[in-house]
Scaffold this active site. Structure first.
Site, PDB file in Angstrom:
ATOM      1  N   LYS A   1       0.853  -1.170   0.000  1.00 31.97           N
ATOM      2  CA  LYS A   1       0.000   0.000   0.000  1.00 31.97           C
ATOM      3  C   LYS A   1       0.902   1.238   0.000  1.00 31.97           C
ATOM      4  CE  LYS A   1      -2.340   3.209   1.945  1.00 31.97           C
ATOM      5  NZ  LYS A   1      -2.140   4.648   1.586  1.00 31.97           N
TER       6      LYS A   1
ATOM      7  N   GLY B   1       6.305   5.590   8.427  1.00 31.45           N
ATOM      8  CA  GLY B   1       5.446   6.760   8.416  1.00 31.45           C
ATOM      9  C   GLY B   1       5.466   7.460   9.757  1.00 31.45           C
TER      10      GLY B   1
ATOM     11  N   THR C   1       4.625   8.728  13.622  1.00 31.27           N
ATOM     12  CA  THR C   1       4.553   8.034  14.900  1.00 31.27           C
ATOM     13  C   THR C   1       3.112   7.822  15.343  1.00 31.27           C
ATOM     14  OG1 THR C   1       6.720   8.869  15.578  1.00 31.27           O
ATOM     15  CG2 THR C   1       5.250   8.144  17.329  1.00 31.27           C
TER      16      THR C   1
ATOM     17  N   THR D   1       0.438   7.388  13.496  1.00 30.06           N
ATOM     18  CA  THR D   1      -0.115   6.270  12.719  1.00 30.06           C
ATOM     19  C   THR D   1       0.481   4.953  13.187  1.00 30.06           C
ATOM     20  OG1 THR D   1      -0.383   7.733  10.817  1.00 30.06           O
ATOM     21  CG2 THR D   1      -0.505   5.375  10.399  1.00 30.06           C
TER      22      THR D   1
ATOM     23  N   GLU E   1       8.894   1.845  11.317  1.00 28.69           N
ATOM     24  CA  GLU E   1       9.952   2.863  11.177  1.00 28.69           C
ATOM     25  C   GLU E   1       9.232   4.203  11.167  1.00 28.69           C
ATOM     26  OE1 GLU E   1      12.043   5.639  10.344  1.00 28.69           O
ATOM     27  OE2 GLU E   1      11.928   5.010   8.250  1.00 28.69           O
TER      28      GLU E   1
ATOM     29  N   CYS F   1      13.276  11.206   6.896  1.00 29.32           N
ATOM     30  CA  CYS F   1      13.262  10.936   8.332  1.00 29.32           C
ATOM     31  C   CYS F   1      14.650  11.026   8.948  1.00 29.32           C
ATOM     32  CB  CYS F   1      12.653   9.564   8.603  1.00 29.32           C
ATOM     33  SG  CYS F   1      13.534   8.193   7.831  1.00 29.32           S
TER      34      CYS F   1
ATOM     35  N   GLU G   1       8.336  16.958  15.153  1.00 24.63           N
ATOM     36  CA  GLU G   1       8.871  16.659  13.828  1.00 24.63           C
ATOM     37  C   GLU G   1       8.212  17.575  12.792  1.00 24.63           C
ATOM     38  OE1 GLU G   1       9.993  12.736  11.214  1.00 24.63           O
ATOM     39  OE2 GLU G   1       8.010  12.801  12.139  1.00 24.63           O
TER      40      GLU G   1
END
Length: 474
Positions: free
Chosen positions: A173, A226, A228, A230, A248, A282, A378
């Site tokens: 996805k 993606g 944090t 989520t 990650e 990231c 972030e």
């Protein structure tokens, strides 16, 4: 107008309900494609195709699986220009960056794991006079791979490659914000002759088809990159089914610049680590801590280089293109505006660029301590802060002051200092006197709120397999 399709059972197909989402070109802020808004029916079809393919694919000799993945790597390389142009159009990154980094790395991912499986081994333990134990690592079955919008093909293949190499079938996805190269990957999978159902690609919203994928009982593991927040949702959902997860997640990475560093190299690389891909990586160094004795000198040199960065059309010779979406542009601006209200000094940048598309100035901020919002949250954009530190202990405390722990950079010529500091920084990846030097054999991932588990090399091969011990009596 381009209409993208799902890839299910070896075929490019329309979504079952005929629903589509708009996809924007961030460089001009206009819709250029329609992407499937996949439903439970689409997932059901993909799971059925993957389950049907699994017995054949998992039992295929390792050498044959390796050849399939090598062929796919060859095709990615052969279609470099098309894939790079699509990645730039979808994401906004300079096409030169996609040509140099993103697409070659996607090919390298398949090539690396195709080679890894033919060079892998198993363990045996002998109980003298009694038995022999051997351990096999069995593929899990059908697994889900969910990737982000910042490095679309690069990170999608980073997950797909080890999953396929170890004999699993995959439902992937990609981000609904950047789906184009995933669609093109489906076409290349057809051309490579990879059996139908081995790799399936579903497009749509994360909260929609993404959550359905996580919740489906036949999906044995989820590999996700993606945000944090989520990641927390996925972890909770997976825990209820005792489903394996690799997460990650976010980063707020520190760069520690000691006064004995190679000054020019530290400045130049810190600019690159802050603003490559518009800061939408990231691993970008967004908090730069500089020893007090060289702080002013570093600040002057750093800001001077940042002011020379060229921002513009990603199809031209530029250092930065647009941010990925209108929503993300506004998020970045809100972070900077909040910092201004809290008393931050904007050394350069700080504003949207008034032109068609989603452009933001490369921004350098000072005057805030390590606990302020701009140094804790972030931003994931072209925004970096400068903060002075006194000594090693102060630098380590500042580096560890956030909930994140993905990556860090240390600049020093004192090897003992580098080891001392690295061992005390709570980050999964530490670069000393460099940034983004990646050996695909090494474990990749973060500590604290930056994730659970590791990707890359042996870690990825282990994640996508289940160890099974077999004991045979002598």
């Amino acid at each position: 107008m381009i209409t993208l399709k799902n890839f299910i059972g070896g075929e490019l197909c329309d979504p079952a309900h005929g629903n589509y989402l708009d996809n924007y070109n961030p460089s001009i802020g206009e819709v250029y494609a329609q992407i499937p808004d996949s439903s439970q029916e689409d997932l059901h079809a993909a799971v059925n195709a993957a389950n049907a393919a699994f017995p054949m694919w998992s039992q295929l000799p390792i050498g044959e699986r390796s050849k399939h993945l090598m062929k796919l790597a060859d095709l990615i390389e052969a279609n470099l220009d098309q894939l790079a142009a699509a990645e730039s159009q979808d994401n906004g990154k300079p096409v030169s960056l996609a040509r140099k980094v993103d697409i070659p790395r996607a090919a390298a991912n398949f090539r690396f794991f195709a080679a890894a499986i033919v060079n892998d081994g198993t363990s045996a333990h002998i109980m003298e006079g009694q038995a022999v134990n051997y351990t096999r690592r069995a593929p899990l079955g059908v697994v889900g791979c969910i990737s982000p919008w910042n490095l679309p093909l690069y990170l999608l293949t980073w997950k797909i490659a080890p999953a396929l190499a170890t004999g699993n079938c995959v439902i992937a996805k990609p981000s609904e914000v950047t789906p184009y190269t995933a669609h093109l990957l489906g076409e290349l999978v057809q051309e490579a002759g990879i059996p139908a159902g081995v790799l399936n690609i579903l497009h749509g919203r994360g909260a929609g088809i993404g959550q359905m994928l996580v919740d489906h009982a036949d999906i044995k593991a989820i590999s996700f990159t993606g945000g944090t927040s989520t990641g927390k949702v996925i972890a909770r959902s997976a825990a209820e089914q005792f489903k394996k997860v690799s997460l990650e997640l976010g980063g707020k990475n520190p760069v520690l610049v000691f006064d004995d560093c190679e000054f020019e190299e530290a400045v130049a690389t810190s600019v690159r680590s802050a603003f490559t891909n518009q800061g939408e990586i990231c691993l970008c160094g967004s908090r730069i801590f500089v020893q007090e004795s060289i702080y002013n000198e570093f600040k002057e040199a750093f800001v001077s280089k940042v002011q020379k960065l060229k921002v513009g059309d990603p199809n031209t010779t530029v250092d930065m293109g647009p941010l990925v979406s209108r929503e993300h542009l506004q998020k970045v601006k809100n972070h900077v505006d909040q910092a201004k209200k809290q008393g931050a000094t904007i050394l350069t940048g700080g504003e949207k660029i008034e032109r068609k598309g989603y452009y933001f100035e490369p921004t350098v901020i000072e005057g805030m301590d390590e606990y302020c919002a701009i140094n804790q949250e972030e931003v994931f954009g072209p925004v970096v802060t400068l903060v002075p530190f006194r000594d090693e202990a102060d630098a380590i405390a500042k580096a560890n002051s956030t909930v994140y722990g993905l990556a860090a950079v240390i600049w020093t010529n004192d090897l003992k200092c580098a080891h001392r500091v690295a061992h005390q920084i709570q980050s999964g990846i530490i670069w000393v006197n460099c940034w983004m030097l990646r050996d695909l054999r090494t474990p990749f991932g973060g500590m604290k709120a930056s994730g659970v588990g590791r990707e890359g090399g042996e870690e990825a091969l282990r994640f996508f397999t289940e160890p099974q011990n077999i004991c045979i009596k002598l």
